[in-house]
Motif scaffolding. Structure first.
Motif, mmCIF file in Angstrom:
data_model
loop_
_atom_site.group_PDB
_atom_site.id
_atom_site.type_symbol
_atom_site.label_atom_id
_atom_site.label_comp_id
_atom_site.label_asym_id
_atom_site.label_seq_id
_atom_site.Cartn_x
_atom_site.Cartn_y
_atom_site.Cartn_z
ATOM 1 N N ARG A 165 64.070 -42.328 -14.753
ATOM 2 C CA ARG A 165 65.399 -42.830 -15.091
ATOM 3 C C ARG A 165 66.000 -42.054 -16.260
ATOM 4 N NH1 ARG A 165 63.888 -47.509 -15.596
ATOM 5 N NH2 ARG A 165 63.694 -47.701 -17.869
ATOM 6 N N GLU A 166 65.219 -41.819 -17.312
ATOM 7 C CA GLU A 166 65.764 -41.169 -18.508
ATOM 8 C C GLU A 166 66.014 -39.678 -18.287
ATOM 9 O OE1 GLU A 166 63.742 -41.879 -22.121
ATOM 10 O OE2 GLU A 166 63.983 -44.054 -22.044
ATOM 11 N N LEU A 167 65.226 -39.047 -17.435
ATOM 12 C CA LEU A 167 65.366 -37.605 -17.204
ATOM 13 C C LEU A 167 66.060 -37.301 -15.887
ATOM 14 C CD1 LEU A 167 61.857 -36.394 -18.442
ATOM 15 C CD2 LEU A 167 64.022 -36.433 -19.696
ATOM 16 N N ALA A 168 66.591 -38.326 -15.218
ATOM 17 C CA ALA A 168 67.332 -38.165 -13.966
ATOM 18 C C ALA A 168 66.509 -37.407 -12.923
ATOM 19 C CB ALA A 168 68.663 -37.451 -14.222
ATOM 20 N N MET A 169 65.258 -37.825 -12.752
ATOM 21 C CA MET A 169 64.375 -37.188 -11.787
ATOM 22 C C MET A 169 64.409 -37.947 -10.472
ATOM 23 S SD MET A 169 60.900 -36.135 -13.843
ATOM 24 C CE MET A 169 60.548 -37.794 -14.437
ATOM 25 N N SER A 170 64.256 -37.216 -9.385
ATOM 26 C CA SER A 170 64.081 -37.851 -8.086
ATOM 27 C C SER A 170 62.634 -38.300 -7.955
ATOM 28 C CB SER A 170 64.413 -36.859 -6.967
ATOM 29 O OG SER A 170 63.427 -35.830 -6.911
ATOM 30 N N PRO A 171 62.339 -39.188 -6.994
ATOM 31 C CA PRO A 171 60.939 -39.581 -6.792
ATOM 32 C C PRO A 171 60.023 -38.395 -6.506
ATOM 33 C CG PRO A 171 62.390 -41.114 -5.658
ATOM 34 C CD PRO A 171 63.253 -40.009 -6.162
ATOM 35 N N SER A 172 60.510 -37.387 -5.808
ATOM 36 C CA SER A 172 59.685 -36.205 -5.529
ATOM 37 C C SER A 172 59.365 -35.447 -6.810
ATOM 38 C CB SER A 172 60.406 -35.279 -4.546
ATOM 39 O OG SER A 172 60.530 -35.880 -3.285
ATOM 40 N N GLU A 173 60.359 -35.325 -7.690
ATOM 41 C CA GLU A 173 60.115 -34.651 -8.968
ATOM 42 C C GLU A 173 59.166 -35.467 -9.834
ATOM 43 O OE1 GLU A 173 64.364 -32.288 -9.511
ATOM 44 O OE2 GLU A 173 64.194 -34.384 -10.125
ATOM 45 N N GLY A 174 59.296 -36.797 -9.777
ATOM 46 C CA GLY A 174 58.355 -37.642 -10.503
ATOM 47 C C GLY A 174 56.942 -37.473 -9.991
ATOM 48 N N ALA A 175 56.792 -37.320 -8.684
ATOM 49 C CA ALA A 175 55.464 -37.085 -8.113
ATOM 50 C C ALA A 175 54.894 -35.765 -8.598
ATOM 51 C CB ALA A 175 55.554 -37.101 -6.585
ATOM 52 N N LEU A 176 55.734 -34.747 -8.695
ATOM 53 C CA LEU A 176 55.278 -33.452 -9.195
ATOM 54 C C LEU A 176 54.789 -33.578 -10.633
ATOM 55 C CD1 LEU A 176 55.052 -30.416 -8.527
ATOM 56 C CD2 LEU A 176 57.359 -30.134 -9.453
#
Length: 481
Positions: free
Chosen positions: A57-68
Motif C-alpha cells: 500500500r505505501e509503495l504502490a506495489m502490485s501483488p506480483s511485485e509484493g511477491a517478488l
C-alpha cells in the motif's frame, strides 16, 4: 554443503611435523553471542511477511511485485549458503561470518532508508546473506566444542533463530504502524550490528582448514543466479506483460531457459560443482526433489495469500486487518512450525519417512482445500495456516532425513543441498504464482483482488499437493540403517 563437514581440528602449517594444535574451547558467553546474533537475524528475516500488505500500500506495489519482494531474500540465501560454507572452511568461520554480517547490516540499512521498490529489493537481496550465518555458526561451534556439547549448542542457536523469527513476526506490525516501516527494518538491523560486534569480541579466531584446491564454482553460481532472477521476474511480470508486451515476457523466458541449460552443462563438468546434478540420477534423490518442489509450491501459496486476505477491507469479503493484527494471526502457524521438526524426526524414526511425508501431504491438502472452501472467519485462516505450517515442517524434515540416510555418507551434503535448493525454488515459484493470480484477479481501477482469485490460488495449490501423493507411494518405507 561443505560447512556441515567442517573439520574439528586446525590444520598445521605446511611441512610441519607437529600435530595440529587443539581448537580454543569456547564458553557460554561465546555461544550466547552466537545465539543473540541468531535472534537478531531471525527477527530481521521475518519482518516482511506480516507487513507485506502495508508495504504494498505505501509503495504502490502490485501483488506480483509484493511477491517478488517476499522471495528476494530467500533466493539470495540459496545462492550464498553453499559459498559461505566453503569459504568458512577455507578462510575460517569467524572471519567469513563477520564479513557476511557486514553485508546483512548494509542491506538492513538500505531497506530502512528505501523510498521505493527497487531500493527495497536491493536491501532484501543484501539481507539474504544472513541465510549463510547459521551454517557458519555451526562451523564455529563444531570447531570449538566437543561433539556432545556442540550438538546442544547447535540446537540452542537454531531454536533462538526460530524464536527471533517469532519475535519479528509479532513486533514488525506494531513498529511499522506506531513508528514507520523504516524503523521496522532499522531496529532489528541495529540489533544485528550489536550482536555482530559481540561475536567478534567473544568468539576466538579459527585458523582456516586445508585449502580447497577445487575452488568455488563461480560459473555455476552466476548461471544459477541468472536462472532464478529471470524466472522470478518472468513470473512476477507475467500478468502485466502477457497482454501488453508478450515479446518481453518471451525474452525473459528464453534467457531463463538459456541460463538453466548453461548451468546444467557447467555443473556436469565442474570439478567441484555447487550442486552435483549427477546425484539426480538416483531415484531417492530425484523423488525427494520432485516432492520437495511440489510441496513447497503448495506451502508458499498460503504463505503469500493468507496475509493478503487478512488485509482485504472488511466491507468487501476480508477482515481489514493491519500489520499488527496480521502478525498476531500468523503467530500460531510460526509456533506450530517450530514444533514440526522434532515431531517429524520422532515419526520418521518410528514409522519411516514415507509415513511422515504421506501424513504431512494429507494434512497440507486438507488445509488448502479447507481454505478454498471456507475463509469467512479469522479462525478459518488461522487454523488452515497452522495445518499447512505443521505439514510443511513434517515433510521437509522427513525428506531431508530420508535423503541423508539413504545415500552414502560421503554424498550426504550433496544430496541434502539438492533438496534444500529445490525447496527454495519451489517456494519462490509458489509465491510468484500467487502474486500473479492476485494481480490478474484485480479489477482495473481497484486495489482489491476478486475473492475468486484467492479461491483459485488455494484450490490450485491443494490439487498440486494432493497429486504429490502419487510420488510418495514410491518412496521407501524407512531409512536404511
Amino acid at each position: 554443503m561443505t560447512g556441515t563437514n567442517a573439520p574439528t581440528g586446525l590444520a598445521g602449517s605446511a611441512g610441519s611435523t607437529e600435530s595440529p594444535a587443539p581448537p580454543v574451547r569456547i564458553g557460554r558467553a561465546a555461544v550466547g553471542a552466537l545465539g543473540t546474533l541468531a535472534v537478531a537475524t531471525g527477527a530481521l528475516e521475518s519482518v516482511v511477511t506480516p507487513t507485506l500488505p502495508l508495504l504494498q500500500r505505501e509503495l504502490a506495489m502490485s501483488p506480483s511485485e509484493g511477491a517478488l519482494l517476499s522471495v528476494a531474500l530467500l533466493v539470495t540465501g540459496a545462492l550464498v549458503t553453499p559459498v559461505a560454507g566453503r569459504f568458512g572452511d577455507r578462510y575460517g568461520g569467524k572471519r567469513v561470518l563477520i564479513r557476511l554480517m557486514a553485508v546483512v547490516c548494509a542491506g538492513g540499512l538500505v531497506s530502512a532508508l528505501a523510498t521505493g521498490l527497487p531500493v527495497l529489493l536491493l536491501g532484501q537481496v543484501l539481507q539474504g546473506a544472513m541465510v549463510g550465518a547459521l551454517p557458519l555458526s555451526f562451523i564455529l561451534v563444531r570447531k570449538h566444542l566437543p561433539e556432545g556439547e556442540s550438538k546442544v549448542a547447535i540446537g540452542v542457536v537454531s531454536g533462538l533463530f526460530v524464536g527471533g523469527g517469532m519475535a519479528g513476526t509479532l513486533s514488525a506490525g506494531p513498529v511499522a504502524e506506531g513508528l514507520s516501516r523504516h524503523w521496522m527494518f532499522a531496529l532489528p538491523t541495529l540489533a544485528v550490528i550489536g550482536a555482530t560486534l559481540l561475536v567478534n569480541r567473544l568468539m576466538p579466531n579459527d585458523p582456516p582448514a586445508r585449502p580447497d584446491d577445487a575452488g568455488v564454482d563461480w560459473p555455476g553460481l552466476v548461471l544459477l543466479s541468472g536462472t532464478l532472477v529471470t524466472l522470478m521476474l518472468a513470473l512476477a511480470l507475467a500478468a502485466d506483460l502477457a497482454s501488453s508486451q508478450p515479446l518481453v515476457l518471451g525474452a525473459l523466458l528464453v534467457i531463463t531457459a538459456a541460463c538453466a541449460t548453461g548451468w546444467a552443462a557447467v555443473e556436469r563438468r565442474a570439478a567441484s560443482p555447487m550442486v552435483d546434478l549427477r546425484m539426480l540420477a538416483r531415484p531417492v534423490v530425484w523423488k525427494s526433489c520432485v516432492l520437495t518442489f511440489v510441496l513447497c509450491v503448495g506451502t508458499a501459496v498460503p504463505v503469500h495469500l493468507v496475509p493478503q486476505l487478512f488485509a482485504v477491507p472488511s466491507d468487501a469479503y476480508g477482515f481489514g486487518a493491519g500489520a499488527t493484527r496480521i502478525g498476531f494471526f500468523l503467530l500460531p502457524g510460526a509456533v506450530v512450525a517450530s514444533l514440526a521438526g522434532p515431531i517429524s524426526g520422532l515419526g520418521a524414526r518410528r514409522f519411516g519417512p514415507r509415513a511422515v511425508v504421506t501424513a504431512g501431504t494429507a494434512i497440507m491438502a486438507a488445509g488448502l482445500f479447507g481454505l478454498a472452501a471456507v475463509h469467512s472467519e479469522v479462525w478459518h485462516l488461522v487454523l488452515g495456516k497452522a495445518m499447512i505450517a505443521l505439514a510443511n515442517g513434517l515433510i521437509v524434515t522427513a525428506m531431508v532425513t530420508s535423503t541423508a540416510t539413504t545415500v552414502d555418507r560421503g554424498d550426504t551434503g550433496i544430496a541434502t543441498s539438492l533438496v534444500l535448493v529445490t525447496r527454495v525454488i519451489g517456494y519462490a515459484v509458489g509465491v510468484q504464482i500467487s502474486g500473479a493470480i492476485l494481480t490478474a484477479g484485480t479489477p482495473p481501477g481497484s486495489d482489491v483482488p476478486a475473492e475468486s482469485a484467492f479461491v483459485t490460488g488455494f484450490a490450485l495449490a491443494a490439487v498440486v499437493t494432493a497429486l504429490s501423493l502419487l510420488v510418495t507411494r514410491t518412496m521407501s518405507k524407512g531409512a536404511e540403517e
